[in-house]
Design a protein around this motif. Structure first.
Motif, PDB file in Angstrom:
ATOM      1  N   PRO A 145       0.833  -1.198   0.000  1.00  0.00           N
ATOM      2  CA  PRO A 145       0.000   0.000   0.000  1.00  0.00           C
ATOM      3  C   PRO A 145       0.871   1.253   0.000  1.00  0.00           C
ATOM      4  O   PRO A 145       2.100   1.174   0.128  1.00  0.00           O
ATOM      5  N   ASP A 146       0.243   2.398  -0.104  1.00  0.00           N
ATOM      6  CA  ASP A 146       0.973   3.670  -0.053  1.00  0.00           C
ATOM      7  C   ASP A 146       1.186   4.146   1.374  1.00  0.00           C
ATOM      8  O   ASP A 146       2.092   4.935   1.638  1.00  0.00           O
ATOM      9  N   VAL A 147       0.362   3.666   2.291  1.00  0.00           N
ATOM     10  CA  VAL A 147       0.498   4.050   3.695  1.00  0.00           C
ATOM     11  C   VAL A 147      -0.089   2.942   4.564  1.00  0.00           C
ATOM     12  O   VAL A 147      -1.063   2.290   4.182  1.00  0.00           O
ATOM     13  N   ILE A 148       0.537   2.718   5.723  1.00  0.00           N
ATOM     14  CA  ILE A 148       0.111   1.660   6.642  1.00  0.00           C
ATOM     15  C   ILE A 148      -0.206   2.277   7.990  1.00  0.00           C
ATOM     16  O   ILE A 148       0.579   3.072   8.523  1.00  0.00           O
ATOM     17  N   ARG A 149      -1.341   1.902   8.548  1.00  0.00           N
ATOM     18  CA  ARG A 149      -1.621   2.254   9.940  1.00  0.00           C
ATOM     19  C   ARG A 149      -0.938   1.204  10.824  1.00  0.00           C
ATOM     20  O   ARG A 149      -1.076   0.004  10.592  1.00  0.00           O
ATOM     21  N   ILE A 150      -0.196   1.675  11.829  1.00  0.00           N
ATOM     22  CA  ILE A 150       0.636   0.799  12.651  1.00  0.00           C
ATOM     23  C   ILE A 150       0.213   0.925  14.108  1.00  0.00           C
ATOM     24  O   ILE A 150       0.357   1.991  14.710  1.00  0.00           O
ATOM     25  N   GLU A 151      -0.306  -0.144  14.666  1.00  0.00           N
ATOM     26  CA  GLU A 151      -0.691  -0.148  16.083  1.00  0.00           C
ATOM     27  C   GLU A 151       0.563  -0.313  16.935  1.00  0.00           C
ATOM     28  O   GLU A 151       1.511  -0.971  16.531  1.00  0.00           O
ATOM     29  N   ARG A 152       0.576   0.307  18.113  1.00  0.00           N
ATOM     30  CA  ARG A 152       1.798   0.339  18.917  1.00  0.00           C
ATOM     31  C   ARG A 152       2.342  -1.061  19.215  1.00  0.00           C
ATOM     32  O   ARG A 152       3.553  -1.283  19.167  1.00  0.00           O
TER      33      ARG A 152
ATOM     34  N   PHE B  49       8.757  -2.019  12.200  1.00  0.00           N
ATOM     35  CA  PHE B  49       9.994  -1.252  12.069  1.00  0.00           C
ATOM     36  C   PHE B  49      11.173  -2.177  11.780  1.00  0.00           C
ATOM     37  O   PHE B  49      12.079  -1.828  11.024  1.00  0.00           O
ATOM     38  N   ASP B  50      11.157  -3.369  12.393  1.00  0.00           N
ATOM     39  CA  ASP B  50      12.269  -4.314  12.231  1.00  0.00           C
ATOM     40  C   ASP B  50      12.390  -4.808  10.787  1.00  0.00           C
ATOM     41  O   ASP B  50      13.465  -5.243  10.365  1.00  0.00           O
ATOM     42  N   MET B  51      11.312  -4.738  10.021  1.00  0.00           N
ATOM     43  CA  MET B  51      11.366  -5.166   8.621  1.00  0.00           C
ATOM     44  C   MET B  51      12.175  -4.206   7.754  1.00  0.00           C
ATOM     45  O   MET B  51      12.580  -4.560   6.640  1.00  0.00           O
ATOM     46  N   ASP B  52      12.373  -2.980   8.249  1.00  0.00           N
ATOM     47  CA  ASP B  52      13.138  -1.962   7.522  1.00  0.00           C
ATOM     48  C   ASP B  52      12.543  -1.709   6.144  1.00  0.00           C
ATOM     49  O   ASP B  52      13.265  -1.653   5.137  1.00  0.00           O
ATOM     50  N   ILE B  53      11.232  -1.533   6.096  1.00  0.00           N
ATOM     51  CA  ILE B  53      10.564  -1.318   4.805  1.00  0.00           C
ATOM     52  C   ILE B  53       9.959   0.075   4.689  1.00  0.00           C
ATOM     53  O   ILE B  53       9.319   0.392   3.687  1.00  0.00           O
ATOM     54  N   LEU B  54      10.146   0.924   5.714  1.00  0.00           N
ATOM     55  CA  LEU B  54       9.476   2.217   5.733  1.00  0.00           C
ATOM     56  C   LEU B  54      10.403   3.344   5.282  1.00  0.00           C
ATOM     57  O   LEU B  54      11.605   3.329   5.551  1.00  0.00           O
ATOM     58  N   GLU B  55       9.815   4.311   4.625  1.00  0.00           N
ATOM     59  CA  GLU B  55      10.555   5.459   4.107  1.00  0.00           C
ATOM     60  C   GLU B  55      11.125   6.322   5.238  1.00  0.00           C
ATOM     61  O   GLU B  55      10.555   6.405   6.337  1.00  0.00           O
ATOM     62  N   ASN B  56      12.218   7.003   4.943  1.00  0.00           N
ATOM     63  CA  ASN B  56      12.758   8.029   5.824  1.00  0.00           C
ATOM     64  C   ASN B  56      11.941   9.297   5.624  1.00  0.00           C
ATOM     65  O   ASN B  56      12.061   9.975   4.595  1.00  0.00           O
ATOM     66  N   LEU B  57      11.114   9.633   6.595  1.00  0.00           N
ATOM     67  CA  LEU B  57      10.205  10.771   6.443  1.00  0.00           C
ATOM     68  C   LEU B  57      10.888  12.110   6.696  1.00  0.00           C
ATOM     69  O   LEU B  57      10.277  13.162   6.485  1.00  0.00           O
ATOM     70  N   GLU B  58      12.146  12.058   7.130  1.00  0.00           N
ATOM     71  CA  GLU B  58      12.899  13.299   7.294  1.00  0.00           C
ATOM     72  C   GLU B  58      13.521  13.740   5.971  1.00  0.00           C
ATOM     73  O   GLU B  58      13.931  14.892   5.823  1.00  0.00           O
TER      74      GLU B  58
ATOM     75  N   ASN C 234      13.653   4.757  13.289  1.00  0.00           N
ATOM     76  CA  ASN C 234      14.343   3.488  13.062  1.00  0.00           C
ATOM     77  C   ASN C 234      15.588   3.799  12.243  1.00  0.00           C
ATOM     78  O   ASN C 234      15.550   4.627  11.330  1.00  0.00           O
ATOM     79  N   ASN C 235      16.706   3.168  12.589  1.00  0.00           N
ATOM     80  CA  ASN C 235      17.976   3.433  11.902  1.00  0.00           C
ATOM     81  C   ASN C 235      18.370   4.904  11.958  1.00  0.00           C
ATOM     82  O   ASN C 235      19.041   5.422  11.055  1.00  0.00           O
TER      83      ASN C 235
ATOM     84  N   SER D 151       0.217   4.904  14.512  1.00  0.00           N
ATOM     85  CA  SER D 151       0.990   5.818  13.679  1.00  0.00           C
ATOM     86  C   SER D 151       0.816   5.406  12.220  1.00  0.00           C
ATOM     87  O   SER D 151       0.198   4.381  11.922  1.00  0.00           O
ATOM     88  N   HIS D 152       1.349   6.208  11.319  1.00  0.00           N
ATOM     89  CA  HIS D 152       1.276   5.903   9.888  1.00  0.00           C
ATOM     90  C   HIS D 152       2.669   5.970   9.276  1.00  0.00           C
ATOM     91  O   HIS D 152       3.426   6.917   9.519  1.00  0.00           O
ATOM     92  N   GLY D 153       3.002   4.957   8.477  1.00  0.00           N
ATOM     93  CA  GLY D 153       4.264   4.914   7.766  1.00  0.00           C
ATOM     94  C   GLY D 153       4.042   4.645   6.292  1.00  0.00           C
ATOM     95  O   GLY D 153       3.012   4.076   5.896  1.00  0.00           O
ATOM     96  N   ILE D 154       5.002   5.053   5.472  1.00  0.00           N
ATOM     97  CA  ILE D 154       4.923   4.877   4.024  1.00  0.00           C
ATOM     98  C   ILE D 154       5.963   3.843   3.594  1.00  0.00           C
ATOM     99  O   ILE D 154       7.159   4.032   3.838  1.00  0.00           O
ATOM    100  N   PRO D 155       5.543   2.725   2.985  1.00  0.00           N
ATOM    101  CA  PRO D 155       6.506   1.712   2.541  1.00  0.00           C
ATOM    102  C   PRO D 155       7.440   2.252   1.456  1.00  0.00           C
ATOM    103  O   PRO D 155       7.034   3.075   0.623  1.00  0.00           O
ATOM    104  N   LYS D 156       8.683   1.799   1.468  1.00  0.00           N
ATOM    105  CA  LYS D 156       9.638   2.174   0.428  1.00  0.00           C
ATOM    106  C   LYS D 156       9.112   1.739  -0.939  1.00  0.00           C
ATOM    107  O   LYS D 156       8.625   0.631  -1.099  1.00  0.00           O
ATOM    108  N   GLY D 157       9.196   2.641  -1.891  1.00  0.00           N
ATOM    109  CA  GLY D 157       8.761   2.327  -3.238  1.00  0.00           C
ATOM    110  C   GLY D 157       7.267   2.449  -3.462  1.00  0.00           C
ATOM    111  O   GLY D 157       6.767   2.034  -4.515  1.00  0.00           O
TER     112      GLY D 157
END
Length: 446
Positions: A110-117, A124-133, A154-155, A321-327
């Motif tokens: 997907p373009d964005v994932i809702r992530i429960e705490r 986060f451990d999958m290292d698949i999320l974009e650097n939002l900074e 993460n990282n 929270s919401h994260g964006i997968p790489k690619g």
């Protein structure tokens, strides 16, 4: 003469064209929704205007288990009429597995994932999320709370934006506090109960005065939520467990059990929920969402509860929270939505109408925004208590995949402690090591 008239006509047309461009730029650049005031990163990050020729257009896909908040979504569509959201329902606990299977099969994320705490560390451990900074997002960290940065990084960089506030204090039944502690005033109770030693001592007095009818908490699970949330350092650095911190927290949990001030209800069970309507337990854990989603449905009485800062400070309980997968194919459209709903004044105000308080820090500088009450809490301004008093003494720490394994081990520890009074600190630590090693042989336990 004709040539002069033509030159004047061309000059007038050029002037009119310039004025029209300026007017269009002024009209579209404000980014206002419904005429309301706005601020924060949604303004600075939005280069296009509703109805403008460069308006972003397209559809982004969101994986979520929660119905989207209607007021916030309507405000977003008003600001960005060319963007649409496609919602795909995925249960919170299923998100990590669905991500893994999608990646393994070469499917489209997907373009964005809702992530429960509770699932955050796994994702986060999958290292698949974009650097939002980094570009094109350039997240403005200054609009988030200080405790958000490490918790959602993460990282070394931010990979998710927190959505709903989940700072937590403790709530209590006012008539029980008046009868057994001599006051129901939250500030007076905070002075009376500055730390857990004082709390436990007072709790034992309450048990004695009530003839054992009134306990302080209903469940050791509730107590662990608080103790875990208040830990001063992470439980893990990579695969190395910070054994001293884990041991100190578990020792305090055993102390609560041995003090006789905590009930044996299983947290989140029907009996635990129903206990909020009784007068058997004076206190309960209370994150921001607790009044609306737990206390209110289970306790029909108005003005029965009050909220205070917990001994030894605030903590985080739950939240998403919401994260964006790489690619991600439509990452920039998804970012527009995250930025608007979670990092702007407009989004904060719209979300509040839907009963959600975001992590957009500038909004909480306005006492009018923090004003919030709930029927079970009478006329107490619990918004100010949550977002000023509690938030100012709240910290959070990073987690990794091993924290999830510790959560699973602690579920066993809590059940055993409640059933077996001979099961103490050393037995608990041995069980924790056994459970962790069985799932991750690489864990180092000092």
């Amino acid at each position: 003469m004709i040539c002069m008239k033509r030159k004047r006509l061309l000059l007038l047309l050029a002037v009119f064209s310039l004025l029209a461009g300026l007017i269009a730029g002024c009209g579209g650049g404000s980014g206002k929704s419904g005429g309301g005031n706005s601020g924060g990163s949604a303004e600075s990050g939005s280069e296009t205007s509703a109805g403008g020729s460069d308006e972003p257009k397209g559809e982004f896909v969101l994986w979520t288990w929660e119905p989207e908040h209607p007021t916030a979504l309507e405000a977003f569509y008003k600001k960005y009429p060319g963007i649409k959201m496609k919602r795909v329902e995925v249960a919170a606990e299923d998100v990590p597995k669905k991500l893994q299977t999608t990646i393994a099969s070469g499917g489209e994320l997907p373009d964005v994932i809702r992530i429960e705490r509770a699932q955050k560390a796994k994702i986060f451990d999958m290292d698949i999320l974009e650097n939002l900074e980094a570009a094109p997002y350039n997240a403005d960290l200054s609009v988030l709370f200080d405790y958000d940065i490490a918790a959602f990084s993460n990282n070394g960089y931010l990979v998710a934006i927190p959505d709903d506030m989940s700072v937590s204090g403790i709530a209590y039944i006012k008539d029980l506090a008046r009868e057994y502690l001599g006051t129901d005033n939250p500030e007076e109770l905070e002075k009376m109960l500055p730390d857990w030693d004082a709390f436990i001592a007072k709790g034992q007095e309450v048990v004695q005065k009530s003839g054992g009818k009134v306990l302080m908490f209903s469940s050791l699970g509730t107590v662990w939520d608080i103790l875990k949330g208040q830990r001063p350092e992470p439980f893990f650095e990579g695969d190395t467990m910070n054994t001293a911190v884990v041991r100190e927290r578990v020792a305090r949990l055993v102390q609560f059990r041995d003090s006789g001030i905590v009930g044996k209800l299983e947290q989140w069970s029907p009996a635990w929920n129903a206990a909020h309507a009784t007068s058997d337990y004076m206190f309960t854990v209370s994150p921001v969402w607790m009044p609306q989603y737990v206390i209110d449905p289970n306790d029909p009485a108005d003005d029965r509860w009050a909220l205070m800062v917990a001994p030894e400070g605030g903590f985080i309980r739950g939240g998403s929270s919401h994260g964006i997968p790489k690619g991600a194919k439509n990452a920039e459209l998804a970012w527009k939505w995250i930025e608007f709903t979670s990092m702007s004044q407009e989004g904060a105000e719209a979300q509040k109408v839907d009963g959600v308080f975001t992590h957009y820090k500038p909004a909480y500088e306005d006492p009018e925004f923090t004003q919030w009450s709930w029927r079970n809490f009478g006329d107490q301004n619990i918004g100010e208590k949550f977002f000023v008093d509690i938030s100012n003494v709240t910290t959070d720490v990073p987690e990794n995949l091993n924290d999830s394994l510790l959560d699973e081990a602690m579920a066993i520890i809590i059940q055993t402690l409640a059933k077996d009074n001979n099961f103490g600190l050393e037995e608990a630590m041995q069980k924790i090591e056994q459970e962790l090693k069985a799932k991750n042989p690489n864990i180092v336990i000092g």
